[in-house]
Design an enzyme around this catalytic site. Structure first.
Site, PDB file in Angstrom:
ATOM      1  N   GLU A 163      -4.881 -13.799  33.183  1.00 67.43           N
ATOM      2  CA  GLU A 163      -3.477 -13.437  33.346  1.00 67.43           C
ATOM      3  C   GLU A 163      -3.281 -12.280  34.325  1.00 67.43           C
ATOM      4  OE1 GLU A 163      -0.770 -14.953  31.995  1.00 67.43           O
ATOM      5  OE2 GLU A 163      -2.132 -16.463  31.155  1.00 67.43           O
ATOM      6  N   GLU A 172       4.012  -8.097  36.579  1.00 65.69           N
ATOM      7  CA  GLU A 172       4.152  -9.373  37.274  1.00 65.69           C
ATOM      8  C   GLU A 172       4.398  -9.131  38.764  1.00 65.69           C
ATOM      9  OE1 GLU A 172       6.980 -13.382  36.990  1.00 65.69           O
ATOM     10  OE2 GLU A 172       7.078 -11.811  35.461  1.00 65.69           O
ATOM     11  N   ASN A 210      10.695 -11.523  23.341  1.00 62.03           N
ATOM     12  CA  ASN A 210       9.318 -11.135  23.052  1.00 62.03           C
ATOM     13  C   ASN A 210       9.182  -9.620  22.967  1.00 62.03           C
ATOM     14  OD1 ASN A 210       7.946 -13.604  22.741  1.00 62.03           O
ATOM     15  ND2 ASN A 210       7.827 -13.895  24.957  1.00 62.03           N
TER      16      ASN A 210
END
Length: 310
Positions: A163, A172, A210
């Site tokens: 990831e 990100e 989340n």
């Protein structure tokens, strides 16, 4: 009719004195009980400015046990005021000391092995932060046989390596995606801003729901301050372990369950990104995860087991 006899007045006065005695002696007995308890209480591990404490953690400072009300680091007990993060001071003494929340107890990977797995990692992703975070999830790397415990560590670290490009990226990289992670149908909305819930940390936690769920579980204000995940290594690792241990994502089980119930590494992939990668969706990405897992189990000295693909 309003007159009373001398005897009646004396009786009434006596009753009042008895009642007054009862009222004044109850607090005294309670105070004594509290004093006894405080004398007997053992001091928790000493407060440390570098340790992350979450809601319910207890630390001792200047002869008193203090209880954290929410996430904190570097705030000295006794200086945060009546409504601050540290409350409920109780005098303590004795030698029974519970574990410091920053003291690792259950992770089957040494720092040398961790460094071997991530030779080019970003310095943000510390080994100590990983160990600190693991204490919030006692079942992680502590379920099943010694082989299963090491397989789970390898599986988790292999997935987060994939990831983050080997624990290189903290956030990100595609900033164009940032505004997409605000689900306005949630009642709590996106108080930190529409573009605030982008991927962060080892598992690249994203979406306001989340952050809200992880924050509620960990006792952290992640919905209103999602930047904590990119600012504090322990918090970053905690969010990744939260997902691994409690969320099944597009799969049917958590990553933790997949590695401890015999389902295998392939099911851990499914719980993280199965809707895109599994069932032929992106075989190259699956293979990348599997190869990393095989490498990490080799470093830990265990076989990878069966059911590696999804």
């Amino acid at each position: 009719m309003l007159r009373r006899t001398r005897r009646q007045l004396i009786a009434l006065l006596g009753s009042l004195l008895v009642a007054l005695a009862i009222v004044t002696t109850v607090p005294a007995s309670v105070a004594n009980a509290e004093t006894d308890i405080s004398v007997q209480a053992a001091c928790a591990a000493a407060w440390n400015s570098g340790t992350v404490y979450t809601a319910g953690n207890v630390a001792s400072y200047n002869g008193q046990n203090w209880t954290a009300q929410w996430w904190t680091q570097g705030e000295t007990p006794g200086t945060t005021g009546e409504w601050g993060v540290w409350r409920g001071a109780v005098a303590c003494g004795g030698t029974t000391t519970p574990p410091d929340p920053g003291t690792p107890t259950n992770v089957d990977v040494t720092e040398a092995q961790f460094n071997q797995m991530f030779p080019g990692r970003n310095s943000f992703y510390t080994y100590q932060g990983f160990l600190n975070a693991a204490n919030s999830f006692p079942a992680f790397s502590n379920t099943g046989s010694a082989t299963v415990q090491k397989q789970e560590v390898a599986a988790f670290l292999a997935n987060v390596s994939h990831e983050t490009g080997g624990l290189v990226y903290i956030v990100e990289q595609n900033t164009a995606n940032y505004p997409h992670y605000c689900d306005t149908s949630q009642s709590y909305g996106c108080p930190a801003g529409q573009a605030a819930y982008y991927g962060r940390g080892p598992i690249q936690l994203s979406w306001n729901f989340n952050y809200n769920a992880a924050g509620n579980y960990l006792g952290l204000p992640l919905l209103t301050n999602p930047w904590l995940v990119e600012q504090n290594a322990t918090v970053a690792w905690q969010t990744a372990l939260w997902y691994w241990n409690t969320q099944s994502g597009p799969g049917t089980m958590t990553g933790h369950a997949a590695m401890t119930n015999g389902a295998g590494f392939g099911e851990s992939i499914r719980s993280i990104n199965g809707s895109i990668e599994c069932n032929g969706g992106n075989p190259a990405q699956v293979q990348s995860r599997v190869s990393k897992y095989q490498s990490f189990t080799g470093i830990l000295g265990v076989a990878p087991g069966n059911n590696l693909y999804c």
